[in-house]
Write a protein that holds these residues in place. Structure first.
Motif, mmCIF file in Angstrom:
data_model
loop_
_atom_site.group_PDB
_atom_site.id
_atom_site.type_symbol
_atom_site.label_atom_id
_atom_site.label_comp_id
_atom_site.label_asym_id
_atom_site.label_seq_id
_atom_site.Cartn_x
_atom_site.Cartn_y
_atom_site.Cartn_z
ATOM 1 N N ASP A 46 0.828 -1.204 0.000
ATOM 2 C CA ASP A 46 0.000 0.000 0.000
ATOM 3 C C ASP A 46 0.864 1.256 0.000
ATOM 4 O OD1 ASP A 46 -2.785 -0.610 -0.124
ATOM 5 O OD2 ASP A 46 -2.548 -1.667 1.782
ATOM 6 N N HIS A 47 0.320 2.344 -0.559
ATOM 7 C CA HIS A 47 1.019 3.629 -0.537
ATOM 8 C C HIS A 47 1.066 4.148 0.901
ATOM 9 C CE1 HIS A 47 0.600 4.095 -4.939
ATOM 10 N NE2 HIS A 47 -0.643 3.718 -4.801
ATOM 11 N N ASP A 48 2.252 4.354 1.419
ATOM 12 C CA ASP A 48 2.447 5.013 2.722
ATOM 13 C C ASP A 48 1.641 4.404 3.865
ATOM 14 O OD1 ASP A 48 4.125 6.912 1.445
ATOM 15 O OD2 ASP A 48 2.350 7.985 0.759
ATOM 16 N N ILE A 71 5.603 -2.206 1.122
ATOM 17 C CA ILE A 71 5.089 -0.837 1.132
ATOM 18 C C ILE A 71 5.526 -0.151 -0.157
ATOM 19 C CG2 ILE A 71 7.117 0.233 2.263
ATOM 20 C CD1 ILE A 71 4.683 1.615 4.012
ATOM 21 N N GLU A 72 4.742 0.836 -0.612
ATOM 22 C CA GLU A 72 5.167 1.667 -1.747
ATOM 23 C C GLU A 72 5.264 3.105 -1.248
ATOM 24 O OE1 GLU A 72 2.707 1.564 -5.311
ATOM 25 O OE2 GLU A 72 4.257 2.610 -6.472
ATOM 26 N N LEU A 73 6.467 3.665 -1.320
ATOM 27 C CA LEU A 73 6.701 5.029 -0.834
ATOM 28 C C LEU A 73 7.019 5.944 -2.012
ATOM 29 C CD1 LEU A 73 8.892 4.100 2.283
ATOM 30 C CD2 LEU A 73 6.472 4.710 2.257
ATOM 31 N N VAL A 82 9.462 9.545 -7.888
ATOM 32 C CA VAL A 82 10.111 8.231 -7.909
ATOM 33 C C VAL A 82 9.454 7.357 -6.843
ATOM 34 C CG1 VAL A 82 12.309 6.997 -7.673
ATOM 35 C CG2 VAL A 82 12.292 9.364 -8.535
ATOM 36 N N HIS A 83 8.826 6.269 -7.274
ATOM 37 C CA HIS A 83 8.194 5.360 -6.313
ATOM 38 C C HIS A 83 9.163 4.245 -5.944
ATOM 39 C CE1 HIS A 83 3.771 6.537 -7.334
ATOM 40 N NE2 HIS A 83 4.528 7.560 -7.017
ATOM 41 N N ILE A 84 9.202 3.943 -4.654
ATOM 42 C CA ILE A 84 10.115 2.910 -4.180
ATOM 43 C C ILE A 84 9.345 1.877 -3.373
ATOM 44 C CG2 ILE A 84 12.144 2.468 -2.732
ATOM 45 C CD1 ILE A 84 13.253 5.119 -3.709
ATOM 46 N N ALA A 197 10.228 1.164 -8.135
ATOM 47 C CA ALA A 197 8.936 0.717 -8.664
ATOM 48 C C ALA A 197 8.746 1.190 -10.101
ATOM 49 C CB ALA A 197 7.806 1.260 -7.793
ATOM 50 N N HIS A 198 8.144 0.333 -10.929
ATOM 51 C CA HIS A 198 7.768 0.651 -12.325
ATOM 52 C C HIS A 198 8.616 1.776 -12.935
ATOM 53 C CE1 HIS A 198 5.557 3.866 -10.315
ATOM 54 N NE2 HIS A 198 4.787 2.986 -9.710
ATOM 55 N N PRO A 199 9.934 1.562 -13.094
ATOM 56 C CA PRO A 199 10.774 2.641 -13.649
ATOM 57 C C PRO A 199 10.353 3.058 -15.049
ATOM 58 C CG PRO A 199 11.985 0.563 -13.568
ATOM 59 C CD PRO A 199 10.720 0.364 -12.791
ATOM 60 N N GLY A 200 9.663 2.172 -15.754
ATOM 61 C CA GLY A 200 9.261 2.484 -17.129
ATOM 62 C C GLY A 200 8.344 3.683 -17.220
ATOM 63 N N ARG A 201 7.700 4.034 -16.122
ATOM 64 C CA ARG A 201 6.726 5.127 -16.182
ATOM 65 C C ARG A 201 7.407 6.473 -16.429
ATOM 66 N NH1 ARG A 201 2.333 4.466 -11.727
ATOM 67 N NH2 ARG A 201 1.573 2.807 -13.067
ATOM 68 N N SER A 202 8.511 6.751 -15.722
ATOM 69 C CA SER A 202 9.111 8.085 -15.929
ATOM 70 C C SER A 202 10.559 8.195 -15.468
ATOM 71 C CB SER A 202 8.291 9.133 -15.165
ATOM 72 O OG SER A 202 8.273 8.788 -13.800
ATOM 73 N N SER A 249 1.602 -6.956 -10.380
ATOM 74 C CA SER A 249 0.537 -6.404 -11.216
ATOM 75 C C SER A 249 0.192 -4.956 -10.897
ATOM 76 C CB SER A 249 -0.724 -7.245 -11.044
ATOM 77 O OG SER A 249 -1.122 -7.227 -9.679
ATOM 78 N N ASP A 250 0.613 -4.449 -9.723
ATOM 79 C CA ASP A 250 0.205 -3.102 -9.286
ATOM 80 C C ASP A 250 -1.323 -3.036 -9.252
ATOM 81 O OD1 ASP A 250 0.527 -0.528 -8.395
ATOM 82 O OD2 ASP A 250 1.530 0.224 -10.183
ATOM 83 N N PHE A 251 -1.906 -4.141 -8.811
ATOM 84 C CA PHE A 251 -3.360 -4.300 -8.806
ATOM 85 C C PHE A 251 -4.032 -3.349 -7.822
ATOM 86 C CE2 PHE A 251 -7.149 -6.504 -7.100
ATOM 87 C CZ PHE A 251 -7.853 -6.740 -8.267
HETATM 88 MN MN MN Z 1 3.490 3.607 -8.108
#
Ligand code: MN
Ligand code: AMP
Ligand code: MN
Ligand code: MN
Length: 282
Positions: A46-48, A71-73, A82-84, A197-202, A249-251
């Motif tokens: 989960d985010h934060d 966790i996703e920060l 940048v998501h980690i 996380a998902h570096p392809g995004r940006s 999946s980032d579901f």
């Molecule tokens: Mn993300």
């Protein structure tokens, strides 16, 4: 003969959201859905928020699903978000919990700023309507999008992002200014492993190499946003710099249109074994 890396062992999804951030399903529901999709191991990210982990672990015990505490920060570098992802974190770690409280407070302030911008655009949304959408402790743009749809200000969730709150749109607001290095340190001192996380995004190469220097443990190679070419490229970086790979999946479920992606973005149990090995050698 299939080896350890065979398809049948790719039953691990390490990137899932629950109602404790911006997912549509509770931890118990996610565990059931994971089971029905043939998964054996899941990471709750989960985010934060770590609030869904204990519940998911409890359901996981009954349903025989291995639940990894994640966790996703969010962090920012040069205006890029940048998501980690953190895995195997100690979710009772005091510094981590204190930081999460701070991030959650920042989220609330940002949601109020976004509502203020929407009001300036003559959309009479109020923060309480947004907060009615929040079931956990991390308010985010998906809750604002849902509130905009519910009150008839936009036709769809996607329209809310495209018209108002997506990056570069008139009611967009940036997040806080914690550096990726700070986040990597925070996860490490909580005993966890950190992944881009998902570096392809940006995320460009500069940021990737900066994070490798900062001690990042790995890269999320497999993600719905990654083309086969990108996957190949990230596999190369992982191998060259002795990093770990992760994937999922980032579901989120329901409104985010990813209802059928569970079980499709997976890594093998051997990948998780390598993560545990790295923790053991830390
Ligand atoms: Mn993300
Ligand atoms: P926030 O953390 O408040 O910035 O919200 C970001 C979340 O909104 C992401 O984790 C996704 O779940 C979702 N999201 C971000 N961008 C979009 C988009 N363009 N369309 C739909 N959902 C999005
Ligand atoms: Mn999200
Ligand atoms: Mn995510």
């Amino acid at each position: 003969m299939k080896n350890r890396e065979g398809r049948e062992n790719r039953t691990v999804d390490l990137h899932l959201h629950t109602t404790y951030s911006d997912g549509a399903y509770t931890p118990a529901e996610i565990v059931m859905k994971a089971k029905h999709s043939g998964l054996t191991t899941i990471g709750i990210t989960d985010h934060d928020s770590i609030s869904g982990i204990a519940e998911a672990k409890e359901s996981g015990k009954t349903e025989n699903i291995d639940v990894i505490a994640g966790i996703e920060l969010s962090s920012s570098f040069d205006h890029t978000e940048v998501h980690i992802l953190g895995y195997f974190i100690d979710y009772n770690n005091k510094e981590l919990l204190d930081s999460l409280t701070e991030f959650q407070e920042e989220r609330l302030k940002r949601a109020k700023r976004i509502v203020g911008k929407l009001n300036q655009l003559k959309i009479p949304l109020d923060i309480d309507t947004v907060l009615e959408q929040v079931k956990g402790d991390s308010v985010g743009r998906p809750h604002i999008a849902n509130a905009l749809v519910k009150n008839g200000h936009t036709y769809s969730y996607n329209e809310a992002f495209n018209k108002y709150i997506g990056y570069g749109r008139p009611a967009y607001e940036h997040k806080w200014n914690f550096s990726p290095e700070d986040i990597v340190r925070l996860i490490a001192q909580a005993g966890g492993l950190s992944f881009i996380a998902h570096p392809g995004r940006s995320i460009n190469e500069d940021i990737i190499f900066r994070l490798i220097k900062a001690g990042i443990d790995g890269i999320e190679v497999y993600h719905p946003g990654h083309t086969p070419d990108l996957i190949y490229y990230y596999q190369g970086i992982v191998n060259e710099y002795c990093l770990l790979e992760s994937g999922g999946s980032d579901f989120h479920g329901a409104s985010q249109g990813d209802e059928h992606t569970l079980g499709q973005y997976v890594v093998s149990k051997a990948t998780v074994d390598m993560m545990r090995q790295r923790l053991f050698n830390h």
